[in-house]
Design an enzyme around this catalytic site. Structure first.
Site, PDB file in Angstrom:
ATOM      1  N   ARG A  50      -9.641   1.157 -23.144  1.00 12.30           N
ATOM      2  CA  ARG A  50      -8.731   2.300 -22.335  1.00 12.30           C
ATOM      3  C   ARG A  50      -7.444   1.735 -23.342  1.00 12.30           C
ATOM      4  O   ARG A  50      -6.839   2.853 -23.445  1.00 12.30           O
ATOM      5  CB  ARG A  50      -8.484   1.463 -21.470  1.00 12.30           C
ATOM      6  CG  ARG A  50      -7.185   2.827 -21.266  1.00 12.30           C
ATOM      7  CD  ARG A  50      -6.731   2.227 -19.585  1.00 12.30           C
ATOM      8  NE  ARG A  50      -7.257   1.101 -18.318  1.00 12.30           N
ATOM      9  CZ  ARG A  50      -6.313   0.023 -18.655  1.00 12.30           C
ATOM     10  NH1 ARG A  50      -5.287   0.068 -19.670  1.00 12.30           N
ATOM     11  NH2 ARG A  50      -6.338  -0.990 -18.490  1.00 12.30           N
ATOM     12  N   TYR A 103      -2.799  29.795 -19.396  1.00 11.11           N
ATOM     13  CA  TYR A 103      -4.262  29.379 -18.643  1.00 11.11           C
ATOM     14  C   TYR A 103      -3.653  28.503 -17.223  1.00 11.11           C
ATOM     15  O   TYR A 103      -2.569  28.032 -16.269  1.00 11.11           O
ATOM     16  CB  TYR A 103      -4.793  27.783 -18.792  1.00 11.11           C
ATOM     17  CG  TYR A 103      -5.497  27.351 -18.618  1.00 11.11           C
ATOM     18  CD1 TYR A 103      -6.574  28.226 -18.314  1.00 11.11           C
ATOM     19  CD2 TYR A 103      -5.701  26.247 -18.759  1.00 11.11           C
ATOM     20  CE1 TYR A 103      -8.254  27.622 -18.239  1.00 11.11           C
ATOM     21  CE2 TYR A 103      -6.949  25.114 -18.190  1.00 11.11           C
ATOM     22  CZ  TYR A 103      -7.802  26.111 -17.462  1.00 11.11           C
ATOM     23  OH  TYR A 103      -8.896  25.441 -17.568  1.00 11.11           O
ATOM     24  N   ASP A 176       1.072  24.954 -26.641  1.00 11.53           N
ATOM     25  CA  ASP A 176      -0.280  24.206 -26.799  1.00 11.53           C
ATOM     26  C   ASP A 176      -0.973  25.802 -27.485  1.00 11.53           C
ATOM     27  O   ASP A 176      -0.717  26.996 -27.948  1.00 11.53           O
ATOM     28  CB  ASP A 176      -1.296  25.099 -24.975  1.00 11.53           C
ATOM     29  CG  ASP A 176      -2.273  25.005 -24.673  1.00 11.53           C
ATOM     30  OD1 ASP A 176      -3.664  24.991 -25.466  1.00 11.53           O
ATOM     31  OD2 ASP A 176      -2.719  25.433 -23.902  1.00 11.53           O
ATOM     32  N   LYS A 201     -12.494  23.274 -26.984  1.00 11.88           N
ATOM     33  CA  LYS A 201     -12.444  25.112 -27.184  1.00 11.88           C
ATOM     34  C   LYS A 201     -13.125  24.695 -29.040  1.00 11.88           C
ATOM     35  O   LYS A 201     -14.056  23.884 -29.258  1.00 11.88           O
ATOM     36  CB  LYS A 201     -11.163  25.533 -27.196  1.00 11.88           C
ATOM     37  CG  LYS A 201     -10.534  25.289 -26.115  1.00 11.88           C
ATOM     38  CD  LYS A 201     -11.386  25.617 -24.778  1.00 11.88           C
ATOM     39  CE  LYS A 201     -11.212  25.424 -23.476  1.00 11.88           C
ATOM     40  NZ  LYS A 201     -11.072  24.460 -21.974  1.00 11.88           N
TER      41      LYS A 201
END
Length: 381
Positions: A50, A103, A176, A201
């Site tokens: 982690r 978005y 972004d 993406k």
């Protein structure tokens, strides 16, 4: 090598051949924990995956190199990256300026998760610098959050100019960069403080992985992000990190083909009598064309358009294509078509971010462009 080119960095940054066996492909370190040489004696800084994992480290180094930044952070999704960033820089009472064409998932994160926590936000047309200046609240605004191009209306914001406005008020500029990808646009060079990606993406590029990333040049902010990344735990697993890393190796060649195809598709749609409006920054009459031309290498693979016959015609058209697959997401090698109002942006219905009901969004893939145009022509006819 000093100042290597983009594709050289994409293939080599964080990805040196294995010193033990010479493997040129990074390993997938599928481990949760690591042997220590005595209590606190960490090998290369690894103790628990982690906190850090060698495959994730390779991806984070590569992403930072491609964005021209010093620090990269990989997450389980784009929204996990956004949430960690907001919890790092925000607090109850803080204020963020966001796009009025954002978005839907980003808006939902602000409106349904962080607003009840006390974070305030103002949707603003970020292509209008006067509107941005008016929306910033000196002493209250923690950050200006930019998408450029925006999702789904392909709006363009002047990153350098918005950075000046944000920094003058003591606020961070967050960009972004998902639609552009690091290949087409590098916001840190233009004055941004943090870059956000949904690596699902274009970075991944093959519709086979979900991931997110943050990149920054700010050492102090990076330390805080690293702490929150570990404390919240929404990190990229080793196999997911490896898939994104594999995608980055071909990002440049894929983006060139995406752009070639999108330019042809946009030009076709502009001349079609059943299309009312086309949104693509590469078109000369796009309001953000000049800015996009100055800050982007090319104009991207996303095209949106409005159908002249209205909402139902748009919905019906989405169901008639054969090469374009009806589905959410974007940025993969295959072409996708969707109705934002009923799919990716349903969460903004009834708000200032509501999208036109007759809007269709295309993620233009890397198939033969003549096949893509023929498919749209059949669907429109």
């Amino acid at each position: 090598m000093t100042d290597p080119g983009f594709s050289t960095r994409a293939i080599h940054a964080g990805q040196k051949p294995d010193p033990g066996n010479g493997s040129v492909a990074p390993a997938i370190w599928a481990t949760s924990t690591y042997a220590q040489d005595g209590v606190g004696g960490l090998r290369s800084g690894y103790e628990y995956s982690r906190s850090a994992n060698p495959t994730r480290t390779a991806l984070e180094e590569c992403l930072a190199a491609l964005e021209g930044g010093a620090h990269g952070f990989a997450f389980a999704s784009g929204l996990a990256a956004e949430d960690t960033l907001l919890r790092t820089i925000g607090a109850p009472g803080a204020h963020v300026v966001i796009p009025d064409d954002a978005y839907g998932g980003t808006y939902r994160l602000f409106a349904r998760v962080h607003e009840p926590w006390g974070l305030r936000y103002s949707p603003t047309p970020l292509g209008d610098l006067d509107a941005v200046a008016a929306a910033i609240r000196p002493g209250e605004t923690t950050a200006v959050w930019v998408e450029t191009p925006t999702n789904p209306l392909l709006g363009v914001a002047d990153i350098a100019a918005v950075a000046e406005l944000a920094h003058a008020a003591g606020a961070l500029l967050i960009v972004d960069n998902t639609f552009a990808s690091p290949y087409l646009q590098q916001p840190l060079v233009l004055g941004a403080d943090v870059v956000v990606h949904s690596t699902t993406k274009y970075c991944g590029g093959h519709s086979d992985v979900v991931g997110g990333a943050l990149v920054t040049d700010d050492d102090a902010l990076a330390e805080r992000l690293r702490y929150f990344q570990n404390a919240i735990g929404g990190v990229a697993g080793p196999f997911d990190a490896w898939l994104v890393l594999r995608g980055l190796r071909t990002l440049a060649v894929r983006m060139e083909r995406h752009c070639d195809n999108a330019e042809r598709v946009a030009a076709y749609l502009v001349d079609h009598p059943k299309v009312a409006q086309v949104y693509y920054p590469g078109l000369d009459d796009h309001p953000g064309h000049t800015v996009a031309k100055a800050q982007m290498r090319r104009f991207g693979g996303m095209v949106s358009f409005r159908v002249a016959a209205g909402e139902q015609a748009a919905v019906d058209l989405c169901g008639r294509t054969e090469v374009f697959t009806l589905g959410e997401s974007l940025g993969g090698v295959e072409s996708l078509i969707e109705h934002p109002g009923r799919m990716t942006h349903a969460s903004v219905a009834g708000t200032a971010l509501e999208v036109p009901a007759d809007l269709i969004r295309l993620s233009v893939g890397i198939e033969d462009v003549d096949d893509l145009i023929a498919d749209l022509d059949r669907a429109l006819s």
